[in-house]
Write a protein that holds these residues in place. Structure first.
Motif, PDB file in Angstrom:
ATOM      1  N   ASP A   1      -7.857   7.079  -0.553  1.00 54.79           N
ATOM      2  CA  ASP A   1      -8.363   7.573   0.728  1.00 54.79           C
ATOM      3  C   ASP A   1      -7.686   8.909   1.016  1.00 54.79           C
ATOM      4  OD1 ASP A   1      -9.130   8.106   3.314  1.00 54.79           O
ATOM      5  OD2 ASP A   1      -8.761   6.070   4.064  1.00 54.79           O
ATOM      6  N   GLN A   2      -8.403   9.994   0.766  1.00 55.14           N
ATOM      7  CA  GLN A   2      -7.820  11.321   0.940  1.00 55.14           C
ATOM      8  C   GLN A   2      -7.622  11.676   2.407  1.00 55.14           C
ATOM      9  OE1 GLN A   2      -6.549  13.252  -1.566  1.00 55.14           O
ATOM     10  NE2 GLN A   2      -6.953  11.339  -2.680  1.00 55.14           N
ATOM     11  N   ASN A   3      -8.260  10.937   3.298  1.00 47.06           N
ATOM     12  CA  ASN A   3      -8.053  11.170   4.732  1.00 47.06           C
ATOM     13  C   ASN A   3      -6.740  10.555   5.218  1.00 47.06           C
ATOM     14  OD1 ASN A   3     -10.529  12.537   5.102  1.00 47.06           O
ATOM     15  ND2 ASN A   3     -11.622  10.572   5.210  1.00 47.06           N
ATOM     16  N   ARG A   4      -6.113   9.765   4.354  1.00 45.49           N
ATOM     17  CA  ARG A   4      -4.830   9.132   4.707  1.00 45.49           C
ATOM     18  C   ARG A   4      -3.801   9.405   3.608  1.00 45.49           C
ATOM     19  NH1 ARG A   4      -8.292   4.638   6.698  1.00 45.49           N
ATOM     20  NH2 ARG A   4      -8.169   4.656   8.979  1.00 45.49           N
ATOM     21  N   ASP A   5      -3.652  10.672   3.255  1.00 46.15           N
ATOM     22  CA  ASP A   5      -2.631  11.101   2.287  1.00 46.15           C
ATOM     23  C   ASP A   5      -2.756  10.398   0.942  1.00 46.15           C
ATOM     24  OD1 ASP A   5      -1.368  12.925   4.027  1.00 46.15           O
ATOM     25  OD2 ASP A   5      -0.279  11.286   4.992  1.00 46.15           O
ATOM     26  N   GLY A   6      -3.985  10.174   0.510  1.00 43.30           N
ATOM     27  CA  GLY A   6      -4.184   9.551  -0.794  1.00 43.30           C
ATOM     28  C   GLY A   6      -3.796   8.083  -0.815  1.00 43.30           C
ATOM     29  N   ARG A   7      -4.035   7.397   0.284  1.00 40.83           N
ATOM     30  CA  ARG A   7      -3.703   5.967   0.355  1.00 40.83           C
ATOM     31  C   ARG A   7      -4.501   5.214  -0.705  1.00 40.83           C
ATOM     32  NH1 ARG A   7      -1.461   2.499   4.161  1.00 40.83           N
ATOM     33  NH2 ARG A   7      -2.307   0.378   4.312  1.00 40.83           N
TER      34      ARG A   7
ATOM     35  N   ARG B   1       0.065  -2.709  14.091  1.00 38.34           N
ATOM     36  CA  ARG B   1       1.167  -1.785  13.801  1.00 38.34           C
ATOM     37  C   ARG B   1       0.796  -0.753  12.734  1.00 38.34           C
ATOM     38  NH1 ARG B   1       4.873  -2.732   9.630  1.00 38.34           N
ATOM     39  NH2 ARG B   1       4.358  -4.443   8.221  1.00 38.34           N
ATOM     40  N   LYS B   2      -0.490  -0.719  12.389  1.00 38.36           N
ATOM     41  CA  LYS B   2      -1.055   0.251  11.444  1.00 38.36           C
ATOM     42  C   LYS B   2      -0.430   0.173  10.056  1.00 38.36           C
ATOM     43  CE  LYS B   2      -2.622   3.481  14.978  1.00 38.36           C
ATOM     44  NZ  LYS B   2      -2.624   4.891  15.467  1.00 38.36           N
ATOM     45  N   ALA B   3       0.013  -1.017   9.706  1.00 42.94           N
ATOM     46  CA  ALA B   3       0.438  -1.239   8.325  1.00 42.94           C
ATOM     47  C   ALA B   3      -0.789  -1.366   7.437  1.00 42.94           C
ATOM     48  CB  ALA B   3       1.285  -2.502   8.227  1.00 42.94           C
ATOM     49  N   ASN B   4      -1.896  -1.817   8.041  1.00 45.26           N
ATOM     50  CA  ASN B   4      -3.184  -1.903   7.354  1.00 45.26           C
ATOM     51  C   ASN B   4      -4.265  -1.289   8.228  1.00 45.26           C
ATOM     52  OD1 ASN B   4      -1.993  -4.981   6.250  1.00 45.26           O
ATOM     53  ND2 ASN B   4      -2.604  -3.384   4.815  1.00 45.26           N
ATOM     54  N   TYR B   5      -5.400  -1.042   7.582  1.00 40.81           N
ATOM     55  CA  TYR B   5      -6.536  -0.458   8.287  1.00 40.81           C
ATOM     56  C   TYR B   5      -7.764  -1.329   8.092  1.00 40.81           C
ATOM     57  CZ  TYR B   5      -3.456   3.584   8.462  1.00 40.81           C
ATOM     58  OH  TYR B   5      -2.386   4.410   8.691  1.00 40.81           O
ATOM     59  N   SER B   6      -8.765  -1.087   8.907  1.00 41.63           N
ATOM     60  CA  SER B   6      -9.990  -1.871   8.847  1.00 41.63           C
ATOM     61  C   SER B   6     -10.562  -1.865   7.432  1.00 41.63           C
ATOM     62  CB  SER B   6     -11.020  -1.292   9.826  1.00 41.63           C
ATOM     63  OG  SER B   6     -12.236  -2.011   9.751  1.00 41.63           O
TER      64      SER B   6
ATOM     65  N   TYR C   1       0.865  -1.180   0.000  1.00 43.91           N
ATOM     66  CA  TYR C   1       0.000   0.000   0.000  1.00 43.91           C
ATOM     67  C   TYR C   1       0.905   1.235   0.000  1.00 43.91           C
ATOM     68  CZ  TYR C   1      -4.400  -2.448   0.922  1.00 43.91           C
ATOM     69  OH  TYR C   1      -5.518  -3.238   0.816  1.00 43.91           O
ATOM     70  N   TYR C   2       0.472   2.305  -0.654  1.00 39.52           N
ATOM     71  CA  TYR C   2       1.270   3.525  -0.688  1.00 39.52           C
ATOM     72  C   TYR C   2       0.338   4.731  -0.751  1.00 39.52           C
ATOM     73  CZ  TYR C   2       0.557   2.470  -5.684  1.00 39.52           C
ATOM     74  OH  TYR C   2       0.016   2.139  -6.896  1.00 39.52           O
ATOM     75  N   HIS C   3       0.923   5.938  -0.656  1.00 40.74           N
ATOM     76  CA  HIS C   3       0.143   7.169  -0.505  1.00 40.74           C
ATOM     77  C   HIS C   3       0.533   8.155  -1.606  1.00 40.74           C
ATOM     78  CE1 HIS C   3       0.467   5.144   3.382  1.00 40.74           C
ATOM     79  NE2 HIS C   3      -0.720   5.642   3.667  1.00 40.74           N
ATOM     80  N   LEU C   4      -0.393   8.444  -2.483  1.00 35.59           N
ATOM     81  CA  LEU C   4      -0.095   9.285  -3.640  1.00 35.59           C
ATOM     82  C   LEU C   4       0.120  10.748  -3.277  1.00 35.59           C
ATOM     83  CD1 LEU C   4      -2.554   7.782  -6.281  1.00 35.59           C
ATOM     84  CD2 LEU C   4      -0.104   7.369  -6.036  1.00 35.59           C
TER      85      LEU C   4
END
Length: 517
Positions: free
Chosen positions: A176-182, A239-244, A156-159
């Motif tokens: 996901d714009q709430n997470r830096d474009g994840r 470890r917040k590598a992933n989210y729900s 996963y990465y953040h655009l």
């Protein structure tokens, strides 16, 4: 690339198609070796020249420090302490590769150092080196290279995060714009730095000097498969590598497959230098399809479904589809079925699949190949053949014999099928000692080190090319005109025709002398 007998590292998809073709149960009659290489070319009517391809293996940085570049090739050729392949516990056991009096270290392997014109142990992203490589290939009669292309589907990465902003993501896909474009759909190419430099330099060359190229799609790592299955696990959420909501289910698997295909369409297939079939379709080589098949089966998907999905996406983009060529090899003896080509994968613990599983329903090579066409492939070739039934490669003379047997077996099988071609494979040898030897075991020692002496010379390699050319001409109407050479730069496996201090231009000269380009 490696095929380990103890710990299977393989690509990713599946099939539930039954095979109606008669399977081959015994080897064909032995080949007549009486003809000399000089007399091999048959007196057949003039035919189109052979199309010569070569596999290109990328290297990568193995250093944990991003400020230090430790090339995966050069480190292993020079110093075993810096060679990550020798320290890998997944293949050699907890202590890595062990050396003793019986299994001594025999390096360094400095004869494999590229020539000064290529800057020796060069920077893999050096544009000047890339241009020189392309020029050498073209000058000495190579028509295209097939780049071993890897994709890490778990990333996963953040655009909206600067360093990740340029990573490919299909236009219009959700983030996901709430997470830096994840990105909502993970996955990104791995080890494609050299490809980008090669393509940039190829574009700068005059059109008549440009080289064609294709991808050889690989996903040959069980480790990557485990990382994919670990998405959304309790550990990764903690470890917040992933989210729900992020989980490696069937739907996400298909979305990643669509993303892979869309990347090919957007970045590769629209290029004028991409290799195409006579009808204009882009050609994709597919390394070890059994790996992809077995992993897709986990989701109840067949390999044909995935290939058809890619072909349809290409058609929607205005192309005529995609021509897939399988790159295959494998054991042929019943007692070696344990190392066979799997068609399914089962988790040991269904609730925690990332902790491991078993590759199942393994087939011998002669059982697997007849299924390729029903999966959606329109041809096959090889990377390295290590044996033919009881015959192992213990010398280059052995390798020439096993290859002739494979050519005859598969050439005969498909000679009456106008819709399936056998592209004749050729290899310059095999010697995996810089990476620890053949084959890695959890004991820390190789199981068959006697196979690491398959060494050719210019004369014996040229003789093998002449044999391949002769077979190609005799079977041109059925098998097409492509000859695939392994490899440009498989330095750790002893398969490298790139000019080195040890053999100079010998192998390139042999190619030019045979194919006359």
């Amino acid at each position: 690339m490696l095929f380990f007998k103890s710990y299977i590292y393989l690509p990713f998809l599946v099939l539930f198609l039954s095979c109606k073709e008669k399977q081959i149960s015994s080897p064909p009659p032995p080949h007549d070796n009486s003809l000399s290489a000089a007399r091999l070319i048959s007196d057949t009517p003039e035919q189109p020249d052979e199309q010569v391809g070569v596999y290109f293996m990328p290297s990568w940085n193995t250093s944990p420090d991003p400020k230090v570049d430790r090339d995966s090739f050069w480190s292993c050729l020079q110093d075993p302490k810096n060679c990550s392949s020798l320290q890998n516990p997944a293949i050699w056991g907890a202590r890595g590769r062990l050396y003793n009096r019986r299994y001594p270290y025999e390096g360094p392997y400095l004869e494999r150092k590229p020539i000064q014109e290529l800057k020796g142990f060069y920077d893999r992203t050096d544009p000047e080196v890339a241009r020189k490589q392309l020029e050498y290939m073209k000058e000495y009669g190579i028509d295209f290279f097939a780049y071993n292309w890897f994709f890490g589907r778990h990333y996963y990465y953040h655009l909206n995060f600067g360093p990740q902003a340029k990573i490919y993501y299909p236009k219009g896909w959700k983030t996901d714009q709430n997470r830096d474009g994840r990105v909502r759909v993970p996955g990104m190419p791995e080890w494609d730095e050299q490809l980008q430099v090669l393509l940039a330099e190829n574009t700068k060359l005059p059109k008549e000097k440009q080289l064609k190229w294709a991808i050889n799609w690989c996903d040959d790592s069980n480790e990557r498969w485990m990382l994919w299955l670990k998405i959304g696990s309790p550990e990764e959420l903690a470890r917040k590598a992933n989210y729900s909501g992020e989980k490696p289910d069937r739907n996400l698997y298909l979305q990643v497959h669509e993303k892979i295909t869309q990347l090919w369409i957007d970045q590769f297939f629209k290029r004028k230098d991409y290799l195409r079939a006579p009808d204009g379709r882009p050609i994709v080589y597919f390394y070890f399809p059994q790996d992809a098949e077995s992993r897709a089966a986990y989701y109840g998907l067949s390999l044909k479904e995935l290939l058809d999905y890619s072909k349809n996406l290409a058609k929607k983009a205005g192309l005529k589809g995609i021509k897939f060529i399988a790159v295959t090899a494998g054991p042929m003896l019943e007692q070696e079925r344990i190392y066979g080509l799997p068609t399914s994968w089962k988790a040991k613990n269904p609730s925690r699949p990332w902790e491991g599983g078993q590759y199942q329903n393994k087939l011998l090579l002669q059982e697997y190949v007849p299924r390729l066409k029903s999966m959606g492939f329109e041809g096959m070739t090889g990377y390295v053949y290590h044996n033919f039934y009881e015959k192992d490669n213990r010398s280059y003379a052995d390798m020439r014999e096993t290859y002739r047997s494979h050519w005859k077996l598969w050439g005969e099988k498909f000679k009456s099928d106008a819709n399936f071609e056998y592209q004749i494979p050729v290899a310059m040898g095999w010697d995996m000692r810089p990476a620890g030897g053949t084959w890695p075991q959890q004991t820390g020692f190789p199981s068959e080190p006697y196979k690491d002496r398959v060494h050719s010379t210019k004369a014996t390699f040229k003789a093998k090319l002449l044999e391949a050319q002769d077979f190609s001409k005799k079977n041109r109407n059925a098998n097409g005109n492509t000859i695939m050479i392994c490899c440009w730069n498989e330095y750790l496996e002893g398969n490298y025709i790139e000019p080195t201090e040890g053999h100079g231009f010998d192998y390139l000269e042999a190619i030019r002398e045979v194919f006359g380009k």
